[in-house]
Scaffold this motif. Structure first.
Motif, PDB file in Angstrom:
ATOM      1  N   VAL A  39       0.879  -1.101   0.026  1.00 16.97           N
ATOM      2  CA  VAL A  39      -0.052  -0.013  -0.141  1.00 16.97           C
ATOM      3  C   VAL A  39       0.859   1.359  -0.052  1.00 16.97           C
ATOM      4  O   VAL A  39       1.768   1.608   0.654  1.00 16.97           O
ATOM      5  CB  VAL A  39      -0.914  -0.011   1.156  1.00 16.97           C
ATOM      6  CG1 VAL A  39      -1.944   1.385   1.468  1.00 16.97           C
ATOM      7  CG2 VAL A  39      -2.051  -1.154   1.109  1.00 16.97           C
ATOM      8  N   THR A  40       0.587   2.106  -0.956  1.00 16.75           N
ATOM      9  CA  THR A  40       1.383   3.413  -1.060  1.00 16.75           C
ATOM     10  C   THR A  40       0.685   4.507  -0.381  1.00 16.75           C
ATOM     11  O   THR A  40      -0.757   4.582  -0.947  1.00 16.75           O
ATOM     12  CB  THR A  40       1.892   3.520  -2.501  1.00 16.75           C
ATOM     13  OG1 THR A  40       3.051   2.671  -2.906  1.00 16.75           O
ATOM     14  CG2 THR A  40       2.475   4.992  -2.741  1.00 16.75           C
ATOM     15  N   LEU A  41       1.204   5.398   0.434  1.00 19.84           N
ATOM     16  CA  LEU A  41       0.453   6.510   0.721  1.00 19.84           C
ATOM     17  C   LEU A  41       1.199   7.721  -0.316  1.00 19.84           C
ATOM     18  O   LEU A  41       2.360   8.091  -0.151  1.00 19.84           O
ATOM     19  CB  LEU A  41       0.761   6.745   2.214  1.00 19.84           C
ATOM     20  CG  LEU A  41       0.767   5.668   3.092  1.00 19.84           C
ATOM     21  CD1 LEU A  41       0.886   6.174   4.541  1.00 19.84           C
ATOM     22  CD2 LEU A  41      -0.787   5.173   3.006  1.00 19.84           C
ATOM     23  N   LEU A 192       5.722  -9.919   1.448  1.00 16.57           N
ATOM     24  CA  LEU A 192       5.877  -8.834   2.499  1.00 16.57           C
ATOM     25  C   LEU A 192       4.648  -8.050   2.587  1.00 16.57           C
ATOM     26  O   LEU A 192       3.877  -7.829   1.680  1.00 16.57           O
ATOM     27  CB  LEU A 192       7.108  -7.912   2.156  1.00 16.57           C
ATOM     28  CG  LEU A 192       8.396  -8.473   1.895  1.00 16.57           C
ATOM     29  CD1 LEU A 192       9.295  -7.474   1.651  1.00 16.57           C
ATOM     30  CD2 LEU A 192       8.873  -9.037   3.375  1.00 16.57           C
ATOM     31  N   THR A 193       4.331  -7.517   3.656  1.00 15.81           N
ATOM     32  CA  THR A 193       3.409  -6.456   3.959  1.00 15.81           C
ATOM     33  C   THR A 193       4.390  -5.042   3.846  1.00 15.81           C
ATOM     34  O   THR A 193       5.071  -4.969   4.687  1.00 15.81           O
ATOM     35  CB  THR A 193       2.374  -6.303   5.041  1.00 15.81           C
ATOM     36  OG1 THR A 193       2.058  -7.774   5.158  1.00 15.81           O
ATOM     37  CG2 THR A 193       1.447  -5.397   5.320  1.00 15.81           C
ATOM     38  N   VAL A 194       3.931  -4.212   2.987  1.00 19.34           N
ATOM     39  CA  VAL A 194       4.647  -3.166   2.892  1.00 19.34           C
ATOM     40  C   VAL A 194       3.902  -1.816   2.778  1.00 19.34           C
ATOM     41  O   VAL A 194       2.805  -1.785   2.282  1.00 19.34           O
ATOM     42  CB  VAL A 194       5.681  -2.935   1.408  1.00 19.34           C
ATOM     43  CG1 VAL A 194       6.477  -1.636   1.161  1.00 19.34           C
ATOM     44  CG2 VAL A 194       6.426  -4.168   1.308  1.00 19.34           C
ATOM     45  N   VAL A 195       4.137  -0.752   3.613  1.00 15.05           N
ATOM     46  CA  VAL A 195       3.565   0.362   3.654  1.00 15.05           C
ATOM     47  C   VAL A 195       4.777   1.449   3.021  1.00 15.05           C
ATOM     48  O   VAL A 195       5.919   1.706   3.589  1.00 15.05           O
ATOM     49  CB  VAL A 195       3.050   0.911   4.762  1.00 15.05           C
ATOM     50  CG1 VAL A 195       2.713   2.326   4.653  1.00 15.05           C
ATOM     51  CG2 VAL A 195       1.876   0.171   5.531  1.00 15.05           C
ATOM     52  N   PHE A 196       4.445   2.174   1.889  1.00 14.64           N
ATOM     53  CA  PHE A 196       5.514   3.039   1.042  1.00 14.64           C
ATOM     54  C   PHE A 196       4.811   4.091   0.830  1.00 14.64           C
ATOM     55  O   PHE A 196       3.892   4.596   0.667  1.00 14.64           O
ATOM     56  CB  PHE A 196       5.656   2.091  -0.265  1.00 14.64           C
ATOM     57  CG  PHE A 196       6.603   2.737  -1.149  1.00 14.64           C
ATOM     58  CD1 PHE A 196       7.729   1.874  -1.227  1.00 14.64           C
ATOM     59  CD2 PHE A 196       6.432   3.874  -2.016  1.00 14.64           C
ATOM     60  CE1 PHE A 196       8.793   2.380  -2.098  1.00 14.64           C
ATOM     61  CE2 PHE A 196       7.489   4.436  -2.985  1.00 14.64           C
ATOM     62  CZ  PHE A 196       8.626   3.472  -2.822  1.00 14.64           C
ATOM     63  N   SER A 208       2.149  -0.669  -6.569  1.00 13.47           N
ATOM     64  CA  SER A 208       1.263  -0.739  -5.371  1.00 13.47           C
ATOM     65  C   SER A 208       0.226  -1.838  -5.894  1.00 13.47           C
ATOM     66  O   SER A 208      -0.277  -1.643  -7.013  1.00 13.47           O
ATOM     67  CB  SER A 208       0.679   0.513  -4.949  1.00 13.47           C
ATOM     68  OG  SER A 208       1.876   1.440  -4.774  1.00 13.47           O
ATOM     69  N   ASN A 209      -0.309  -2.551  -4.727  1.00 18.66           N
ATOM     70  CA  ASN A 209      -1.649  -3.186  -5.052  1.00 18.66           C
ATOM     71  C   ASN A 209      -2.822  -2.244  -4.727  1.00 18.66           C
ATOM     72  O   ASN A 209      -3.602  -2.293  -5.660  1.00 18.66           O
ATOM     73  CB  ASN A 209      -1.812  -4.240  -3.851  1.00 18.66           C
ATOM     74  CG  ASN A 209      -0.687  -5.233  -3.932  1.00 18.66           C
ATOM     75  OD1 ASN A 209      -0.158  -5.378  -2.859  1.00 18.66           O
ATOM     76  ND2 ASN A 209      -0.482  -5.762  -4.851  1.00 18.66           N
ATOM     77  N   ARG A 210      -2.474  -1.133  -3.835  1.00 13.24           N
ATOM     78  CA  ARG A 210      -3.535  -0.079  -3.770  1.00 13.24           C
ATOM     79  C   ARG A 210      -2.665   1.192  -3.354  1.00 13.24           C
ATOM     80  O   ARG A 210      -1.808   0.954  -2.730  1.00 13.24           O
ATOM     81  CB  ARG A 210      -4.500  -0.420  -2.442  1.00 13.24           C
ATOM     82  CG  ARG A 210      -5.559  -1.393  -2.657  1.00 13.24           C
ATOM     83  CD  ARG A 210      -6.548  -1.651  -1.831  1.00 13.24           C
ATOM     84  NE  ARG A 210      -5.793  -1.703  -0.294  1.00 13.24           N
ATOM     85  CZ  ARG A 210      -6.682  -1.387   0.734  1.00 13.24           C
ATOM     86  NH1 ARG A 210      -7.645  -0.686   0.717  1.00 13.24           N
ATOM     87  NH2 ARG A 210      -6.002  -1.684   2.044  1.00 13.24           N
ATOM     88  N   VAL A 211      -3.516   2.342  -3.507  1.00 13.12           N
ATOM     89  CA  VAL A 211      -2.658   3.562  -3.427  1.00 13.12           C
ATOM     90  C   VAL A 211      -3.758   4.305  -2.453  1.00 13.12           C
ATOM     91  O   VAL A 211      -4.949   4.719  -3.020  1.00 13.12           O
ATOM     92  CB  VAL A 211      -2.192   4.372  -4.839  1.00 13.12           C
ATOM     93  CG1 VAL A 211      -1.716   5.834  -4.457  1.00 13.12           C
ATOM     94  CG2 VAL A 211      -1.299   3.314  -5.621  1.00 13.12           C
ATOM     95  N   ALA A 212      -3.411   4.950  -1.517  1.00 18.63           N
ATOM     96  CA  ALA A 212      -4.299   5.991  -0.769  1.00 18.63           C
ATOM     97  C   ALA A 212      -3.644   7.508  -0.942  1.00 18.63           C
ATOM     98  O   ALA A 212      -2.540   7.866  -0.866  1.00 18.63           O
ATOM     99  CB  ALA A 212      -3.971   5.657   0.824  1.00 18.63           C
ATOM    100  N   ILE A 222      -8.907   5.590  -1.940  1.00 14.65           N
ATOM    101  CA  ILE A 222      -7.923   4.489  -1.794  1.00 14.65           C
ATOM    102  C   ILE A 222      -8.310   3.335  -2.655  1.00 14.65           C
ATOM    103  O   ILE A 222      -9.627   3.047  -2.697  1.00 14.65           O
ATOM    104  CB  ILE A 222      -7.694   4.010  -0.315  1.00 14.65           C
ATOM    105  CG1 ILE A 222      -6.811   2.728  -0.397  1.00 14.65           C
ATOM    106  CG2 ILE A 222      -8.978   3.716   0.283  1.00 14.65           C
ATOM    107  CD1 ILE A 222      -5.985   2.534   0.999  1.00 14.65           C
ATOM    108  N   ASP A 223      -7.806   3.141  -3.557  1.00 12.58           N
ATOM    109  CA  ASP A 223      -8.039   2.284  -4.815  1.00 12.58           C
ATOM    110  C   ASP A 223      -6.802   1.515  -5.393  1.00 12.58           C
ATOM    111  O   ASP A 223      -5.549   1.912  -5.118  1.00 12.58           O
ATOM    112  CB  ASP A 223      -8.796   2.864  -5.665  1.00 12.58           C
ATOM    113  CG  ASP A 223     -10.054   2.152  -6.082  1.00 12.58           C
ATOM    114  OD1 ASP A 223      -9.940   0.899  -6.415  1.00 12.58           O
ATOM    115  OD2 ASP A 223     -11.177   2.488  -6.454  1.00 12.58           O
ATOM    116  N   SER A 224      -6.854   0.403  -6.521  1.00 17.52           N
ATOM    117  CA  SER A 224      -6.023  -0.073  -7.042  1.00 17.52           C
ATOM    118  C   SER A 224      -5.552   1.091  -8.131  1.00 17.52           C
ATOM    119  O   SER A 224      -6.270   2.129  -8.411  1.00 17.52           O
ATOM    120  CB  SER A 224      -6.540  -1.400  -8.009  1.00 17.52           C
ATOM    121  OG  SER A 224      -7.795  -0.526  -9.093  1.00 17.52           O
ATOM    122  N   PRO A 225      -4.365   1.136  -8.502  1.00 19.17           N
ATOM    123  CA  PRO A 225      -3.696   2.003  -9.441  1.00 19.17           C
ATOM    124  C   PRO A 225      -4.669   2.151 -10.569  1.00 19.17           C
ATOM    125  O   PRO A 225      -4.803   3.398 -11.020  1.00 19.17           O
ATOM    126  CB  PRO A 225      -2.360   1.409  -9.837  1.00 19.17           C
ATOM    127  CG  PRO A 225      -2.045   0.441  -8.710  1.00 19.17           C
ATOM    128  CD  PRO A 225      -3.151   0.029  -8.221  1.00 19.17           C
TER     129      PRO A 225
END
Length: 368
Positions: A39-41, A192-196, A208-212, A222-225
């Motif tokens: 998940v990318t912030l 892995l679980t990643v917050v980017f 990303s799987n999802r981007v916030a 917050i959704d898929s790219p």
């Protein structure tokens, strides 16, 4: 918005953060991140994304609300007890230690037995393809190699969660793109679980799987790219993600999810919005991506046809970028594949352009 996550690894519940007691940097954040997600912030400077990461890491404390890792409430737990790996933009490697020693350090502080630690370091060095550099110090490595070591150090103790704060910001474009794919592949290989955190939209969409998408301390969407790009929730997301043409417009009618918008000198186009009901005469934003605009013979087969004046033409190899004047917007952009340019185009030429209703968007404007 988060209900599809049955057993999230990370949860922010009603989290707020203020530094001065007046201005909220993060406002009522409710966010769940599933195990194995990337998940990318994403957001502009000051939008609250980095503050969220720092609260999750333990370097900042929420003013209000709770943060959970699994079933454990993190609010009062110090950073070193959270079993979280961190990767920073400045690498933060110990200059007096070799690569091998840098990787051993987090295992030593966690009192991992020496034989297990050695096996873990050997494995991670092989994974990042730096085994032959094990005895070198950071200053003897390139920027990309140092970033790989920093990444490996965050992964070597097998944390539940890996946090990355603008980790590729110091790299040049080519190396940055290469490292994006390396991190993406490591995420997939290791589960892995990643917050980017990044302000780079291309990076967010790539990895990303999802981007916030953050703005003013609030997640706008917050959704898929793909969904962020194709179906932005509002004008801010549409303008922040990718390149976009926008025109102030007014709703003059609709047919189910297709709204008829008027802009400029009584020009009308269809535009799609299936997520919200827009009122007749409501002021909204007409939005269309440059690559969705067609020109020439193809445009003349489409339901929305208009004439515009070319202001500038830029050749970019695989496509030509046209900057046009249209409906009062002198920066209306069209991207045309070179293979579709049947005749030369020059500045001040009048061209016919068009688009399908479903390729345009009718978006609510955020209150000022």
């Amino acid at each position: 918005m988060q209900s599809h996550l049955v057993d999230p690894l990370v949860r922010f519940t009603g989290v707020q953060k203020t530094y001065d007691g007046e201005h909220l940097v993060v406002r009522d954040l409710n966010l769940a991140i599933g195990r194995g997600e990337f998940v990318t912030l994403l957001g502009p400077s000051g939008s609250g994304k980095t503050t969220c990461l720092m609260m999750l890491a333990g370097f900042e404390v929420p003013t209000q609300g709770d943060i959970f890792l699994g079933t454990q409430r993190l609010n009062a737990l110090p950073p070193h007890q959270r079993n979280i790996g961190m990767v920073f933009q400045n690498y933060a490697l110990f200059p007096h230690m070799t690569v091998e020693e840098n990787l051993h350090y987090p295992l030593k502080t966690r009192k991992i037995p020496k034989d297990q630690a050695k096996a873990k370091v050997t494995r991670i060095l092989d994974m990042i393809q730096l085994t032959k550099y094990a005895k070198r110090r950071p200053q003897q490595l390139s920027g990309g190699q140092q970033q790989r070591v920093a990444l490996a150090r965050a992964l070597v103790f097998e944390p539940q969660l890996v946090l990355m704060d603008e980790p590729l910001g110091a790299l040049d474009k080519q190396l940055r793109e290469h490292m994006q794919m390396e991190i993406k592949h490591l995420h997939e290989q290791l589960g892995l679980t990643v917050v980017f955190v990044t302000h780079d939209q291309d990076e967010a969409l790539t990895m990303s799987n999802r981007v916030a998408v953050f703005n003013d301390g609030v997640i706008q969407q917050i959704d898929s790219p793909q969904n962020l790009y194709e179906y932005p929730a509002n004008a801010f997301v549409a303008q922040f993600i990718g390149e976009n043409n926008t025109l102030a417009s007014q709703v003059v009618g609709h047919d189910q999810a297709i709204y008829h918008l008027q802009f400029g000198q009584n020009l009308i186009s269809g535009a799609y919005n299936a997520t919200e009901t827009l009122a007749l005469n409501e002021s909204v934003l007409f939005s269309i991506r440059p690559e969705r605009v067609r020109i020439g013979a193809v445009a003349q087969t489409l339901p929305n046809q208009f004439t515009s004046t070319v202001q500038e033409l830029i050749y970019l190899g695989d496509h030509v970028r046209l900057r046009c004047e249209f409906a009062g917007n002198t920066n209306f952009c069209i991207k045309v594949p070179v293979s579709e340019l049947s005749t030369p185009i020059h500045p001040q030429d009048q061209i016919v352009m068009g688009w399908r209703d479903e390729d345009a968007r009718a978006l609510k404007q955020l209150p000022q």
